[in-house]
Design a protein around this motif. Structure first.
Motif, short mmCIF file in Angstrom:
data_model
loop_
_atom_site.label_atom_id
_atom_site.label_comp_id
_atom_site.label_asym_id
_atom_site.label_seq_id
_atom_site.Cartn_x
_atom_site.Cartn_y
_atom_site.Cartn_z
N SER A 18 49.44 11.20 21.83
CA SER A 18 48.81 11.88 22.96
C SER A 18 48.74 13.39 22.72
N LEU A 19 49.82 13.96 22.21
CA LEU A 19 49.83 15.40 21.93
C LEU A 19 48.82 15.75 20.85
N GLY A 20 48.68 14.87 19.86
CA GLY A 20 47.72 15.13 18.78
C GLY A 20 46.30 15.25 19.31
N ARG A 21 45.93 14.41 20.28
CA ARG A 21 44.60 14.49 20.86
C ARG A 21 44.42 15.81 21.59
N ALA A 22 45.42 16.22 22.35
CA ALA A 22 45.33 17.49 23.08
C ALA A 22 45.21 18.66 22.12
N VAL A 23 45.96 18.63 21.02
CA VAL A 23 45.91 19.71 20.03
C VAL A 23 44.53 19.79 19.39
N ARG A 24 43.94 18.64 19.08
CA ARG A 24 42.60 18.65 18.47
C ARG A 24 41.58 19.24 19.43
N GLN A 25 41.67 18.91 20.72
CA GLN A 25 40.74 19.48 21.68
C GLN A 25 40.94 20.99 21.80
N ILE A 26 42.18 21.44 21.82
CA ILE A 26 42.45 22.88 21.92
C ILE A 26 41.88 23.61 20.72
N ARG A 27 42.01 23.05 19.54
CA ARG A 27 41.49 23.71 18.33
C ARG A 27 39.97 23.77 18.36
N ARG A 28 39.32 22.68 18.80
CA ARG A 28 37.86 22.70 18.89
C ARG A 28 37.38 23.73 19.92
N GLU A 29 38.05 23.76 21.07
CA GLU A 29 37.67 24.73 22.10
C GLU A 29 37.92 26.16 21.64
N ALA A 30 38.99 26.37 20.89
CA ALA A 30 39.30 27.71 20.37
C ALA A 30 38.21 28.17 19.41
N ARG A 31 37.74 27.26 18.56
CA ARG A 31 36.65 27.62 17.64
C ARG A 31 35.37 27.91 18.41
N ARG A 32 35.14 27.15 19.46
CA ARG A 32 33.95 27.37 20.29
C ARG A 32 33.96 28.76 20.92
N TRP A 33 35.13 29.23 21.33
CA TRP A 33 35.24 30.55 21.95
C TRP A 33 35.59 31.65 20.94
N ARG A 34 35.62 31.29 19.66
CA ARG A 34 35.90 32.24 18.57
C ARG A 34 37.22 32.97 18.79
N THR A 35 38.26 32.19 19.02
CA THR A 35 39.59 32.76 19.23
C THR A 35 40.63 31.84 18.61
N THR A 36 41.88 32.24 18.68
CA THR A 36 42.95 31.41 18.14
C THR A 36 43.36 30.33 19.16
N ALA A 37 43.95 29.27 18.66
CA ALA A 37 44.39 28.19 19.55
C ALA A 37 45.45 28.69 20.53
N ARG A 38 46.33 29.55 20.05
CA ARG A 38 47.38 30.07 20.93
C ARG A 38 46.79 30.93 22.05
N ARG A 39 45.83 31.78 21.72
CA ARG A 39 45.22 32.63 22.73
C ARG A 39 44.39 31.79 23.71
N PHE A 40 43.68 30.80 23.18
CA PHE A 40 42.91 29.92 24.05
C PHE A 40 43.82 29.22 25.04
N LEU A 41 44.95 28.71 24.56
CA LEU A 41 45.87 27.98 25.44
C LEU A 41 46.41 28.90 26.53
N ARG A 42 46.63 30.16 26.20
CA ARG A 42 47.18 31.10 27.18
C ARG A 42 46.15 31.50 28.23
N LEU A 43 44.87 31.62 27.84
CA LEU A 43 43.86 32.17 28.73
C LEU A 43 42.86 31.16 29.26
N THR A 44 42.89 29.93 28.77
CA THR A 44 41.87 28.97 29.19
C THR A 44 41.91 28.70 30.69
N PRO A 45 40.72 28.63 31.32
CA PRO A 45 40.66 28.25 32.74
C PRO A 45 40.71 26.74 32.93
N ASP A 46 40.66 25.98 31.82
CA ASP A 46 40.76 24.52 31.91
C ASP A 46 42.24 24.15 31.91
N THR A 47 42.85 24.17 33.09
CA THR A 47 44.29 23.93 33.18
C THR A 47 44.66 22.47 32.95
#
Length: 325
Positions: free
Chosen positions: A133-162
């Motif tokens: 389950s965590l692996g799926r969440a991590v893959r989505q975070i990485r894809r979304e981070a690339r979409r927003w041209r940022t790091t996965a850590r920064r995306f996780l901290r600032l994403t509005p998709d809670t």
């Protein structure tokens, strides 16, 4: 990735996590009742809280995705944060409260039944399922981070998709909780002292308490009306300032209306020689540029501001700054 695809992926992530947590909760409950382990029962409560949380997060995604109507012209995006906040609150009350109180009770009065093997088996299987389950969440975070041209850590901290943030943190906490439960059961078995089982239960409760506070704070900030990240805000400002008829941007205000909806409002000082038709053309061009570059921007409002000495200082707010970005 389009907005619909991103929302669909979040729904899938939540459903996978929910199914995993439900299966794990039942297995932990059986193991806890057989063994009498406080840590195992606390982990069962942990998984029950996570399962309920996933149901609330699913409601958040579905309810928040409803289109705008007359009574709610900006849509229902913020409702998703209400349900996500309730999910954090449930984790706080049901998960953390049960684990801490049961751990204290175990230290004071409980006697372990001694059936350790079933606890180890359930914990091992649970660890594997939570890892998937965590692996799926991590893959989505990485894809979304690339979409927003940022790091996965920064995306996780600032994403509005809670929702995806909640799944990631819950699965991470679940893995840590499983390790804590395993350590508590093992130490109780080796020493014959139920103190360690109770302490493990309390530690799991404190872990859930921290998780609930983190998620609650994120959702409260978005409910109040959080601005978009600073880097993105600067890019929006540059796009507006690049319009040929614009002299300067006096004020730029942004707000997350939901996980996939952004509002942009700006007080704009146009060149003195522009006409009303030029301003209308500039407003249309601004909306076209911003929505093409950032499909999440749903509303763009420009307010022409005359350039007079002292006007900006007296009647307008300075450009937003986001201290957390």
């Amino acid at each position: 990735m389009s907005e619909a695809e991103a929302r669909s992926e979040s729904v899938g992530t939540v459903m996978v996590a929910g199914a995993a947590n439900l299966a794990i909760a039942l297995a932990k409950l059986v193991a806890g009742l057989i063994s009498g382990s406080a840590a195992m029962l606390s982990e069962a409560a942990h998984s029950v809280a996570d399962t309920t949380t996933e149901v609330l997060l699913y409601l958040a995604l579905r309810r928040g995705a409803r289109p705008a109507d007359v009574r709610h012209p900006f849509g229902y995006g913020k409702e998703s944060y209400v349900w996500a906040f309730l999910a954090a609150l449930f984790t706080f009350v049901a998960g953390a409260g049960f684990a801490i109180t049961h751990g204290v009770t175990t230290i004071l009065v409980h006697q372990h039944s001694g059936h350790y093997f079933v606890s180890y088996v359930v914990l091992a299987v649970s660890f594997l399922i939570e890892t998937v389950s965590l692996g799926r969440a991590v893959r989505q975070i990485r894809r979304e981070a690339r979409r927003w041209r940022t790091t996965a850590r920064r995306f996780l901290r600032l994403t509005p998709d809670t929702t995806v943030k909640a799944v990631f943190l819950e699965d991470t906490a679940a893995l840590i909780g499983i390790l804590l439960a395993g350590i508590g059961v093992a130490l109780s078995q080796l020493t014959g002292d139920e103190l360690y089982d109770g302490l493990a239960s309390i530690a799991i409760g404190l872990l859930l308490l921290v998780l609930a506070i983190v998620l609650a704070k994120a959702n409260i900030s978005l409910l109040v009306g959080r601005s978009i990240p600073e880097r993105l805000r600067h890019e929006v400002e540059q796009e507006l300032a690049a319009l040929p008829t614009v002299d300067r941007i006096d004020t730029l205000l942004t707000m997350q209306l939901g996980p996939e909806d952004i509002l942009v409002a700006a007080k704009v000082d146009f060149h003195d020689d522009v006409t009303g038709a030029d301003i209308e053309t500039a407003a249309d061009e601004a909306e076209r540029r911003l929505t093409e570059r950032y499909p999440e921007i749903a509303y763009v409002f420009l307010d022409p501001t005359p350039s007079r000495p002292g006007t900006r200082a007296r009647h307008t707010r300075h450009t937003q700054e986001d201290p957390s970005a």
